[in-house]
Design an enzyme around this catalytic site. Structure first.
Site, PDB file in Angstrom:
ATOM      1  N   LYS A   1      41.073  23.737  30.981  1.00 49.11           N
ATOM      2  CA  LYS A   1      41.318  25.049  30.380  1.00 49.11           C
ATOM      3  C   LYS A   1      40.082  25.889  30.692  1.00 49.11           C
ATOM      4  O   LYS A   1      39.029  25.721  30.094  1.00 49.11           O
ATOM      5  CB  LYS A   1      41.549  24.944  28.874  1.00 49.11           C
ATOM      6  CG  LYS A   1      41.956  26.278  28.257  1.00 49.11           C
ATOM      7  CD  LYS A   1      42.379  26.117  26.813  1.00 49.11           C
ATOM      8  CE  LYS A   1      43.040  27.357  26.245  1.00 49.11           C
ATOM      9  NZ  LYS A   1      42.268  28.587  26.363  1.00 49.11           N
TER      10      LYS A   1
ATOM     11  N   GLU B   1      45.396  20.007  33.263  1.00 52.63           N
ATOM     12  CA  GLU B   1      44.531  20.919  34.022  1.00 52.63           C
ATOM     13  C   GLU B   1      43.364  21.295  33.121  1.00 52.63           C
ATOM     14  O   GLU B   1      43.516  21.282  31.899  1.00 52.63           O
ATOM     15  CB  GLU B   1      45.289  22.217  34.365  1.00 52.63           C
ATOM     16  CG  GLU B   1      46.402  22.039  35.366  1.00 52.63           C
ATOM     17  CD  GLU B   1      47.195  23.331  35.609  1.00 52.63           C
ATOM     18  OE1 GLU B   1      48.002  23.331  36.533  1.00 52.63           O
ATOM     19  OE2 GLU B   1      47.008  24.317  34.862  1.00 52.63           O
TER      20      GLU B   1
ATOM     21  N   LYS C   1      47.631  23.308  24.542  1.00 55.44           N
ATOM     22  CA  LYS C   1      46.176  23.417  24.724  1.00 55.44           C
ATOM     23  C   LYS C   1      45.474  22.458  23.763  1.00 55.44           C
ATOM     24  O   LYS C   1      45.937  22.252  22.628  1.00 55.44           O
ATOM     25  CB  LYS C   1      45.691  24.850  24.538  1.00 55.44           C
ATOM     26  CG  LYS C   1      46.001  25.471  23.210  1.00 55.44           C
ATOM     27  CD  LYS C   1      45.554  26.922  23.173  1.00 55.44           C
ATOM     28  CE  LYS C   1      46.062  27.597  21.926  1.00 55.44           C
ATOM     29  NZ  LYS C   1      45.782  29.011  21.865  1.00 55.44           N
TER      30      LYS C   1
HETATM   31  P1  AMP Z   1      44.817  30.697  24.178  1.00 58.06           P
HETATM   32  O1  AMP Z   1      44.394  32.015  24.750  1.00 58.06           O
HETATM   33  O2  AMP Z   1      43.743  30.009  23.404  1.00 58.06           O
HETATM   34  O3  AMP Z   1      46.148  30.774  23.500  1.00 58.06           O
HETATM   35  O4  AMP Z   1      45.072  29.668  25.411  1.00 58.06           O
HETATM   36  C1  AMP Z   1      45.974  29.924  26.460  1.00 58.06           C
HETATM   37  C2  AMP Z   1      45.225  30.609  27.572  1.00 58.06           C
HETATM   38  O5  AMP Z   1      44.400  29.701  28.264  1.00 58.06           O
HETATM   39  C3  AMP Z   1      46.088  31.177  28.662  1.00 58.06           C
HETATM   40  O6  AMP Z   1      46.621  32.420  28.283  1.00 58.06           O
HETATM   41  C4  AMP Z   1      45.106  31.322  29.819  1.00 58.06           C
HETATM   42  O7  AMP Z   1      44.461  32.569  29.739  1.00 58.06           O
HETATM   43  C5  AMP Z   1      44.057  30.254  29.528  1.00 58.06           C
HETATM   44  N1  AMP Z   1      44.004  29.155  30.513  1.00 58.06           N
HETATM   45  C6  AMP Z   1      42.882  28.617  31.000  1.00 58.06           C
HETATM   46  N2  AMP Z   1      43.148  27.622  31.846  1.00 58.06           N
HETATM   47  C7  AMP Z   1      44.493  27.525  31.932  1.00 58.06           C
HETATM   48  C8  AMP Z   1      45.377  26.666  32.649  1.00 58.06           C
HETATM   49  N3  AMP Z   1      44.942  25.711  33.433  1.00 58.06           N
HETATM   50  N4  AMP Z   1      46.716  26.856  32.458  1.00 58.06           N
HETATM   51  C9  AMP Z   1      47.186  27.829  31.628  1.00 58.06           C
HETATM   52  N5  AMP Z   1      46.390  28.652  30.928  1.00 58.06           N
HETATM   53  C10 AMP Z   1      45.051  28.502  31.076  1.00 58.06           C
END
Ligand code: AMP
Length: 589
Positions: free
Chosen positions: A249, A247, A425
């Site tokens: 991000k 998906e 991620k």
């Molecule tokens: P990070 O904040 O860098 O740890 O990355 C994870 C975060 O990405 C999640 O907490 C979401 O806020 C964000 N995110 C954006 N797109 C997605 C997605 N498709 N699936 C899950 N999280 C996402």
């Protein structure tokens, strides 16, 4: 239990820096409480009268509290302010004043009575309610003994910071049952889907562990959000989870949506209620989500309808505000790209495979496949088997102004509160190599010299989190690279978090000591050129005894950030969501 006895426990907690001792004191306290007192005590210990995600607002301005307390002691507000400034703590100042009174009150108020009075005071509404609140609170202070007053005063002004986290409370509940921390995992599992320590403590005491193990998610109680692991190559993703769903991000902020009938509540990732901030999302959920009872998650991101493109994070984040909400909503409309479903019409889905959760989510969103019409949009998904395809999707996402991609294991369950390989991620880089920013917790600051003296802040110390031991380890002291307004913002955020002593959860080398220590609360996203090793930082540092065995020396230096720069304030993240030491080790490889 009387509030006075309860206050003696708080005093013991305040006097120790050892987490283990705190755990034992809390366990002792909980074992002496009646079942009906457990929830009250759990909330009060956190300086509150409700679980964190359902805050009861006192809205007490310190100035007003001082005015009404001054009246109570028949002194001038200015005199009380001066004493308080000298003492550095309103609680001990009031305790001192009460001790000087001729007849010292030996109140027999129970925890329950004090709690009920606080709730009643917080709930006064309408014209003249501030005055009634102040009067009611001063009255309550007059009815209790000096030690109780010391702690009670700190609650409505948000200053009761006892320096232990929810995890310590869970350890204490385990300790109460078994004399050790062996039940923490089981209790934590319940806490992740129902983060109300008062409720968990009550169920444990009343019905035992088996009842706690049956605690399930409920609409309008937030589930602690799952997090993603990170990886730096597409091939590693395939090696780790095989065929998976990719998906985009989205670079906005995460919301957990709870809906039952027409009632909608939005929670941030820090479990704060954000419903009032996003009326457009609430309306869209009512209009576009067909399920009657549902908990789902998505990333809210600003969208430009004229160009059909996403807005950068810096613009999206302007939607986080307390005032001027409807004007900003028009200026920066949001789309909620929805990526997970956790609960649907009475069924808990966190243990269902991701493909099934996503399918149910799609089925429950009325979509026209038209981003100009839809506001709640299922996150785009592609099933991939090969690294080459992942690279192509990654490039496409970055070209569209997104942050990168998320890879999701097809059969992966939702792991609340956990960073897990079920989600990975893969973020864009600013250099040729994929690097990631680091989410750090602000631990303290120095006053600074020269021009900065006027600012009141010259440098700030940041650290990363160790979830295993609930501790913060330093990784950088940052003194340059911030714009004036960023320094001002940082200071305004952290000044109210000042604590008198270094929190027991901070592991800091003497050389990194700060002029002011703060409660761990503010998360900042930091970019660095490189992760190096340094003996003065404690993240990942290994110590050993010297040959003589009388002192400690550095065996392996800690991790440190080279040329750290502040990218963003991450007020949506809680300190426990900061980057972990384990992740730092992976990034630095
Ligand atoms: P990070 O904040 O860098 O740890 O990355 C994870 C975060 O990405 C999640 O907490 C979401 O806020 C964000 N995110 C954006 N797109 C997605 C997605 N498709 N699936 C899950 N999280 C996402």
């Amino acid at each position: 239990m009387t509030f006075s006895q309860f206050s003696s426990y708080i005093q013991k907690i305040e006097e120790t820096a050892s987490r283990l001792t705190m755990t034992e004191i809390l366990a002792d306290l909980f074992s002496h409480l009646d079942v009906h007192e457990c929830a009250h005590a759990a909330y009060l210990l956190q300086g509150n009268i409700s679980p964190k995600y359902r805050p009861q607002q006192f809205n007490f301005a310190e100035k007003l509290v001082i005015r009404s307390l001054a009246e109570l002691f028949s002194i001038q507000p200015a005199q009380l302010t001066q004493q308080y400034k000298q003492e550095g703590d309103l609680g001990t100042t009031i305790q001192g004043l009460k001790q000087k009174q001729k007849s010292i009150n030996k109140s027999k108020h129970t925890i329950e009575v004090v709690f009920a009075k606080l709730v009643a005071i917080a709930q006064y509404e309408g014209a003249g309610s501030q005055e009634r609140k102040m009067h009611g609170f001063a009255q309550l202070i007059s009815e209790v003994d000096p030690l109780s007053a010391r702690y009670l005063v700190r609650i409505p002004v948000g200053a009761l910071r006892l320096g232990f986290s929810d995890m310590t409370m869970l350890d204490a509940l385990s300790w109460m049952m078994t004399g050790d921390k062996s039940l923490r995992r089981k209790l934590q599992k319940a806490y992740h889907v129902f983060p109300d320590l008062g409720y968990i403590g009550t169920v444990l005491k009343k019905q035992g562990l088996s009842a706690v193990e049956k605690i399930k998610p409920e609409v309008f109680t937030p589930i602690i959000m799952m997090r993603a692991e990170r990886i730096t190559s597409a091939q590693d993703i395939i090696d780790k989870i095989g065929t998976c769903i990719i998906e985009p991000k989205y670079d906005g902020f995460r919301l957990q949506v709870h809906k039952k009938g027409d009632k909608v509540v939005l929670f941030t990732r820090g479990l704060e209620v954000a419903t009032y901030m996003y009326p457009d999302i609430v309306k869209a959920v009512q209009d576009e989500v067909s399920a009657d009872e549902i908990i789902f998650e998505g990333e809210a991101i600003g969208y430009n309808p004229e160009t059909s493109s996403f807005l950068p994070f810096q613009l999206t984040v302007q939607r986080k505000r307390k005032h001027g909400i409807s004007e900003k909503a028009k200026e920066i409309p949001l789309k909620l790209y929805s990526f997970d479903l956790l609960y649907l019409d009475g069924t808990n889905h966190i243990h269902s495979p991701f493909v099934e959760r996503k399918k149910l989510l799609r089925e429950n969103i009325d979509n026209h496949n038209d981003a100009t019409k839809d506001s709640i949009i299922p996150a785009e998904e592609t099933v991939v088997e090969e690294a080459k395809r992942i690279e192509a999707l990654f490039d496409d996402a970055v070209a569209r102004g997104l942050e990168g991609i998320m890879a999701k294991k097809m059969t992966g369950t939702y792991q609340p509160g956990t960073r897990d390989w079920n989600w990975i991620k893969y973020k864009k880089s600013y250099s040729s190599k994929v690097t990631d920013t680091i989410d750090c917790v602000v631990m303290g600051y120095d006053f600074g010299k020269g021009k900065r003296t006027a600012f009141g802040i010259g440098a700030f110390l940041v650290g990363v989190f160790d979830p295993k031991n609930d501790q913060y380890f330093t990784i950088a002291k940052i003194g340059t690279g911030l714009k004036d307004e960023e320094w001002h913002k940082l200071l305004s955020l952290i000044k109210p978090l000042k604590v008198a002593h270094i929190p027991s959860s901070f592991i800091v080398d003497d050389l990194m000591a700060c002029d002011v220590w703060v409660t761990p609360k503010i998360v900042v996203e930091i970019r660095a050129d490189e992760i190096t090793r340094s003996p003065v930082h404690t993240a990942g540092r290994v110590m050993q005894k010297t040959k003589t065995g009388t002192a400690m020396e550095v065996k392996e230096p800690g991790y440190a950030l080279r040329f750290p720069r502040l990218e963003h304030f991450r007020l949506d993240k809680s300190p426990q969501e900061a980057t972990s030491i384990k992740e730092i080790k992976t990034i630095s490889l």
